[in-house]
Structures are given as structure tokens and as C-alpha cells.
Design a protein around this motif. Structure first.
Motif, PDB file in Angstrom:
ATOM      1  N   CYS A 161      -2.596  81.083  75.835  1.00  0.00           N
ATOM      2  CA  CYS A 161      -3.611  80.471  74.952  1.00  0.00           C
ATOM      3  C   CYS A 161      -4.319  81.618  74.253  1.00  0.00           C
ATOM      4  O   CYS A 161      -4.967  82.443  74.905  1.00  0.00           O
ATOM      5  N   GLN A 162      -4.187  81.663  72.937  1.00  0.00           N
ATOM      6  CA  GLN A 162      -4.842  82.752  72.201  1.00  0.00           C
ATOM      7  C   GLN A 162      -6.332  82.460  72.036  1.00  0.00           C
ATOM      8  O   GLN A 162      -6.800  81.362  72.339  1.00  0.00           O
ATOM      9  N   GLU A 163      -7.052  83.432  71.483  1.00  0.00           N
ATOM     10  CA  GLU A 163      -8.523  83.388  71.410  1.00  0.00           C
ATOM     11  C   GLU A 163      -9.062  82.052  70.922  1.00  0.00           C
ATOM     12  O   GLU A 163      -8.609  81.530  69.893  1.00  0.00           O
ATOM     13  N   ALA A 183      -6.705  76.888  68.019  1.00  0.00           N
ATOM     14  CA  ALA A 183      -6.034  75.582  67.976  1.00  0.00           C
ATOM     15  C   ALA A 183      -6.742  74.629  68.934  1.00  0.00           C
ATOM     16  O   ALA A 183      -7.389  75.057  69.890  1.00  0.00           O
ATOM     17  N   VAL A 184      -6.612  73.312  68.646  1.00  0.00           N
ATOM     18  CA  VAL A 184      -7.210  72.284  69.504  1.00  0.00           C
ATOM     19  C   VAL A 184      -6.098  71.358  69.979  1.00  0.00           C
ATOM     20  O   VAL A 184      -5.346  70.810  69.163  1.00  0.00           O
ATOM     21  N   PRO A 197      -1.921  78.586  65.113  1.00  0.00           N
ATOM     22  CA  PRO A 197      -3.370  78.791  65.122  1.00  0.00           C
ATOM     23  C   PRO A 197      -4.093  77.745  64.271  1.00  0.00           C
ATOM     24  O   PRO A 197      -3.549  77.275  63.260  1.00  0.00           O
ATOM     25  N   LYS A 198      -5.304  77.415  64.683  1.00  0.00           N
ATOM     26  CA  LYS A 198      -6.226  76.517  63.939  1.00  0.00           C
ATOM     27  C   LYS A 198      -5.643  75.131  63.674  1.00  0.00           C
ATOM     28  O   LYS A 198      -6.058  74.453  62.734  1.00  0.00           O
ATOM     29  N   THR A 199      -4.655  74.721  64.451  1.00  0.00           N
ATOM     30  CA  THR A 199      -4.071  73.382  64.279  1.00  0.00           C
ATOM     31  C   THR A 199      -4.638  72.457  65.347  1.00  0.00           C
ATOM     32  O   THR A 199      -4.869  72.893  66.474  1.00  0.00           O
ATOM     33  N   ARG A 207       1.734  66.273  68.390  1.00  0.00           N
ATOM     34  CA  ARG A 207       2.044  66.490  66.969  1.00  0.00           C
ATOM     35  C   ARG A 207       0.754  66.781  66.234  1.00  0.00           C
ATOM     36  O   ARG A 207      -0.310  66.305  66.637  1.00  0.00           O
ATOM     37  N   GLU A 208       0.883  67.474  65.101  1.00  0.00           N
ATOM     38  CA  GLU A 208      -0.314  67.809  64.339  1.00  0.00           C
ATOM     39  C   GLU A 208      -1.037  66.537  63.906  1.00  0.00           C
ATOM     40  O   GLU A 208      -0.395  65.567  63.471  1.00  0.00           O
TER      41      GLU A 208
END
Ligand SMILES: CC(C)(COP(=O)(O)OP(=O)(O)OC[C@H]1O[C@@H](n2cnc3c(N)ncnc32)[C@H](O)[C@@H]1OP(=O)(O)O)[C@@H](O)C(=O)NCCC(=O)NCCS
Length: 215
Positions: A161-163, A183-184, A197-199, A207-208
Motif C-alpha cells: 500500500c503506497q503512501e 487510492a481508496v 494511484p488516486k483511484t 472496479r474503478e
């Protein structure tokens, strides 16, 4: 007499619902909590308000305490974390006694493990992370700074899990997958592929999330 880090009283930054849980852990682990620094007059705890984040400019105050950022909101949390680093503050790490953490797990300052968590061997958890009630992090996972894991979420082995990634309550991430920075993962999702990232992703398989627009 110079106080050791173990003896220094803890200052919580933020005094809302999450801080209440952290205060309980601090007390269970015999840490003295000196009080709360508030960002928006948000002290709901039975503790003194010691001021706002301007107090972090006071060197003797900073030297006399360990600090814990008890704020859920990611940007505010990161801003305060950066201020603490700038001022050379020492971070408290709060681990509820009812957690099972393998002996070789590394846990950064400012991180909290709430009740009922299992973290398996080889995992590494950064600074200012929050692992919420009864989640599990299996072997060889890597959680970078600021990651939040929701109650009951499950990370299988080797997950990264990145920052500032956020894993919602009850979500599952299968082995070896990467969750990008900020990301969430929605509550109850099952992640079977890497997440950019940031998705924001939801569902099984995850899925997005596509925002509907009308008109
Ligand atoms: C994914 C999430 C971030 C989306 O939040 P949001 O952008 O405010 O989304 P909304 O509540 O407006 O919902 C938008 C749509 O997605 C659906 N939805 C929202 N979250 C969902 C989820 N986790 N799984 C499946 N569908 C979801 C809603 O039902 C809604 O569908 P509709 O348009 O058909 O009515 C949020 O719902 C979530 O799961 N957060 C995690 C909460 C959590 O685990 N907290 C732990 C605190 S310690």
C-alpha cells in the motif's frame, strides 16, 4: 533528569472520535497523556486543551513530549506530520495490547494499531499509519507512510500500500497486489488487480468507481 522517550507524556493532535480510541490505548499501555492540541476546537476528550498546532513552534514543549496525530483527514494529517518532522518532534506509537504482531515487524512512529489486529512476519508499516479494529496484515506486506486500513479489512501476503492509501472496512486485497498512493478501496471490495494511484474502487472484483453526471 532527562526523561526517556518511554516516560515522556504524549500529546494527541486532534480530539475527536479517533482520538478517543487512541487515548484508551495510551492508558492501557500505561502512557501518560498530557492533553490535546486542536486544529478546530475539536477537543471532545476528558483532557486539557493545550493550544493549537502553533504550539509546535515551542521548542521546549516539543522536547518534553511525544506526539500522535489523531486526525483521520489525510491532508490535514500529512500537514501536521510534516510540521512535526520539521520541528524534530518524537512520535508516539500506540499498539493495543490485544494485537498479535510478529517479532520482526517494523512499525514507524505515529502509527496506531487498534484492538484485535494481526500483523504477520516480514511486514513493514510506515509512519502515521492507522490500522483499525480487527484488520489483518499478512506476511511480507509493506504499508508506506499515512496508510489507513479500515476495520476488518484483510491484506493477504506481500501486498503493498503506497503512501496515504485507504483500505475500507471489510475489504480484501489478494496476495501481492499493489494499492497506489492515495487510492481508496471502498468498504467490502475485493481487490484482485493492482490499483492505480488516486483511484477509488468498489465491489467484487474491485472496479474503478465511475461518477454519474446528469444534464
Ligand atoms: C467508496 C467510498 C469512498 C465512496 O464514497 P462516496 O464517493 O461518498 O460515494 P457515495 O456514498 O456518494 O456513493 C456513490 C455510489 O456508490 C455506491 N457505493 C458507495 N460505496 C460503495 C461500496 N463500498 N461498495 C459498493 N458500492 C458503493 C453507492 O451505493 C452509490 O451508488 P448509487 O449511485 O447507485 O446510489 C465509500 O462509500 C466507502 O466505501 N468508504 C469506506 C468507508 C470505511 O471503510 N470507513 C472506515 C472508517 S475507519
Amino acid at each position: 533528569m532527562t526523561m526517556s522517550a518511554e516516560q515522556r507524556p504524549v500529546v494527541l493532535i486532534g480530539g475527536g472520535g479517533h482520538a478517543k480510541v487512541l487515548l484508551d490505548i495510551a492508558r492501557l499501555t500505561h502512557r501518560t497523556v498530557a492533553g490535546v492540541l486542536t486544529l478546530e476546537d475539536d477537543n471532545t476528550l476528558p483532557l486539557a486543551t493545550l493550544g493549537n498546532d502553533d504550539r509546535l513552534r515551542d521548542r521546549s514543549f516539543v522536547a518534553a513530549h511525544d506526539f500522535f496525530v489523531a486526525i483521520g483527514q489525510t491532508q490535514a494529517r500529512r500537514r501536521i506530520a510534516e510540521t512535526l518532522a520539521e520541528h524534530g518532534a518524537t512520535l508516539a506509537t500506540l499498539i493495543h495490547p490485544a494485537c498479535v504482531v510478529a517479532a520482526d515487524v517494523e512499525i514507524g512512529g505515529g502509527t496506531a494499531l487498534v484492538a484485535g489486529i494481526i500483523v504477520n512476519s516480514g511486514s513493514k508499516i510506515g509512519q502515521h499509519c492507522t490500522l483499525n479494529t480487527a484488520c489483518s496484515v499478512d506476511h511480507d506486506c509493506r504499508l508506506d507512510d499515512g496508510v489507513q486500513i479500515g476495520p476488518g479489512a484483510r491484506l493477504c501476503g506481500g501486498v503493498i500500500c503506497q503512501e496515504d492509501a485507504f483500505i475500507g472496512a471489510g475489504a480484501i486485497v489478494i496476495e501481492g497486489r499493489m494499492i497506489g498512493a492515495s487510492a481508496v478501496v471502498g468498504a467490502g471490495a475485493t481487490v484482485v488487480s493492482d490499483i492505480a494511484p488516486k483511484t477509488t474502487v468498489i465491489g467484487t472484483p474491485a472496479r474503478e468507481m465511475i461518477l454519474q453526471t446528469f444534464g
